[in-house]
Scaffold this motif. Sequence first.
Motif, short mmCIF file in Angstrom:
data_model
loop_
_atom_site.label_atom_id
_atom_site.label_comp_id
_atom_site.label_asym_id
_atom_site.label_seq_id
_atom_site.Cartn_x
_atom_site.Cartn_y
_atom_site.Cartn_z
N ARG A 1 0.82 -1.21 0.00
CA ARG A 1 0.00 0.00 0.00
C ARG A 1 0.86 1.26 0.00
O ARG A 1 0.51 2.27 -0.62
N SER B 1 -1.68 8.99 -9.86
CA SER B 1 -3.06 9.37 -9.62
C SER B 1 -4.00 8.46 -10.40
O SER B 1 -3.62 7.82 -11.38
N ALA B 2 -5.27 8.43 -9.96
CA ALA B 2 -6.25 7.52 -10.57
C ALA B 2 -6.40 7.75 -12.06
O ALA B 2 -6.61 6.81 -12.83
N ASP B 3 -6.29 9.00 -12.50
CA ASP B 3 -6.46 9.31 -13.93
C ASP B 3 -5.14 9.25 -14.70
O ASP B 3 -5.09 9.63 -15.88
N LYS B 4 -4.07 8.81 -14.04
CA LYS B 4 -2.74 8.65 -14.64
C LYS B 4 -2.06 9.98 -14.99
O LYS B 4 -0.99 10.00 -15.60
N THR C 1 -10.52 14.38 2.06
CA THR C 1 -11.51 13.30 1.96
C THR C 1 -12.93 13.88 2.02
O THR C 1 -13.83 13.46 1.27
N ARG D 1 -10.11 10.44 -2.70
CA ARG D 1 -10.07 9.04 -2.32
C ARG D 1 -8.61 8.60 -2.25
O ARG D 1 -7.89 8.63 -3.25
N ASN E 1 -5.49 5.89 -1.48
CA ASN E 1 -5.19 4.47 -1.63
C ASN E 1 -4.21 3.95 -0.59
O ASN E 1 -3.87 2.78 -0.59
N GLU F 1 0.97 10.76 -0.05
CA GLU F 1 -0.10 10.80 -1.05
C GLU F 1 -0.88 12.11 -1.06
O GLU F 1 -1.54 12.44 -2.05
N HIS G 1 -3.32 14.86 -4.27
CA HIS G 1 -4.66 15.41 -4.15
C HIS G 1 -4.63 16.93 -3.97
O HIS G 1 -5.50 17.64 -4.49
N GLU H 1 -3.75 18.43 -7.47
CA GLU H 1 -4.86 18.29 -8.41
C GLU H 1 -5.93 19.35 -8.17
O GLU H 1 -6.53 19.87 -9.11
#
Length: 671
Positions: A62, A69-72, A93, A98, A100, A106, A110, A113
């Motif tokens: 983890r 990121s989720a969208d790469k 949050t 979200r 991970n 991390e 966020h 972004e």
Amino acid sequence: MCGIAGVFHHQTERAIEPQTLVNMAAIMHHRGPDGFGYEVQQDYGVGFSHARLSIIDLDEKRGRQPFISADKRLMLTHNGEFYDFKRIRADLTARGARFNSKSDSEIVLHLFERYGLEDTLKELRGEFAFGLFDAKDESLYLVRDRFGIKPLYWTETEHGVVFGSELKVLFAHPDVKREFSAEGLYHQLIQVMVPGSTAFEGINQVQPGYVVKLQRKNGKVVATEHKYWDVDFPPEESYPGADVDEESYIEGVRAKLLEAVQHRMTADVPVGCYLSGGIDSCAILGLASASTQTSVKAFTIGFDSADYDETPIAEEMAAATKADHHIMRLKADDLYDHFVKTLWHTERTIYNTLGVAKYLMSKEVHEAGYKVVMTGEGSDELFAGYPAFRKDMFLHGLDHLPEVERVEWQELLEKNNKLFKGAMLAREEFVSEAFNQKMGFTPSCVQPWLSCSSVALPLMSENKRKQVEGYDPSLAIANTLDKDMLDGRHPLDRAQYVWIKTMLEGQILTWGGDRVDMANSMEARPAFLDHHLAEYAFTVPPHLRIKGNKEKYVLREAMKGLLPETLYKREKFAFMAPPAHTDPEKWKAVEKLAEQFLNAEAVKSAGLLDYDEVVRTFERHQDENVPNEERVQLDAVINHMLGVQVLHHHFVATDVPAQAQQRATELGWTA
């Protein structure tokens, strides 16, 4: 926490070699022995790797970096710690983010972004260096913390940019040249570096409080940099006068330091403390002990010279706090026996074997099962603890006092610090026209090193010496200082600013800090360099930092209830290892190293030094008629001579890419 590396090519068509990234991580295995990771985005010609020291979120999968990121769109590799991250993560949050992992790292993805880089940096608190790639505009951001606690280097090659936490990480890449620059050699021999530079040709440091933006434009990676934070003292006229409310500043320092300490106790592993005989580390231990229900582990270095040993005061403090006290007692031959290995980690020369002592201590901390300690670094910088600061205060900041009183204070300062004359204090006044023009005087903190130029220049080989004809090292350093941060400031503020920009980053936080700590997978957390505390300390009036002849007055008063009386009343004692000339056994160890690295063949092969001048320097050091303060200076110069030869051996004469590949194979780290 960890080590980072990466590659960003000029041309997206040129493939990233994953095993090279893994090799770059493997050669800094000491920074991250708990696992490694790498990510390649071939479409963008970029790849990152990471060697992990797990301190927060111990889950191997983890917490593995690099993060994407989720969208790469974003890719991150991070070294260090972000404090107060739980509050930030909870807020993000609640806004729909979200996560991970439970990692503090991390939050950067966020924050960036949602708010962009500038607002992200305002939220980040701690010691850190990271690389962040944004596919949206094909930009790579290299970011370093405000004081330079964590290292970050970069260089441009034929095919793009290579970056990493250590020089050897860059040298592990086959495209990176490994050679001394003439200017870098010169500065290694005089100890003080040009901010942002290294000893090696074309290898740069991201400066503290800076962002280097690398953006691909028309098939070429272009570098720009900007400063996001600086040491900003208020204008001199804005300070309150002699009728200032001292207690408000004392309370403010106490509250800010306690907050900084409590943040740095955040970890998923035990946190210990380094403990010397000084106010700084004793204050950290005292606050840490009061903030926890368990006994704090304290680690102390002891020397076999009564003049330099501080263990009696450390023992008194450890007993008062009921700390679990571990003392490492070093003998004369311990230090030079580990000199060569230490320089593989420092990647620059050292003037005093304190760096070796710190390397050996981090090894003992590691063997005791600790990954994290808090330290007292930064206190002298914020609260004017060094004798050089008092000297500048007496000379330039106390015009209202009678001349006779200022002279008496300066004479007392020189008497009480005679052990350090030639190192922490110059043998005689050195005037730099460049510094005088930039800030009105030549700060005492750089005079010992700039004054070595007359000794260092003849030591350079004829070829290297020709390359620096007309070069003024003091001008090169002064040109990097921001005049806006000096104009209108009190003389003490100007002196502290220069030290923070030169010796704090270039010495204390490198070969006296991160590099020798992380050599044994041990993270140091300097609570005094919390930027919230620092920004408050900048507002403390100079006459409360140095009151009369007493340095760090406001800190002493803030911590008075924690400190043993002997320490509360004690003058600042610089933490140094005994110089070579003070011990026959230590000098024998120096001569043994010289036989290996400073013999005629070794000097000629490296092409860095003039052998005849090397011999003359040793002869001068052995002359019984040489004053003690000159011998102290020559000790430092000889350490630097040995140092440049050792660095040549480690990083120029050795095939570092092959060494990195071998290390990866031994570890079983493969792409």
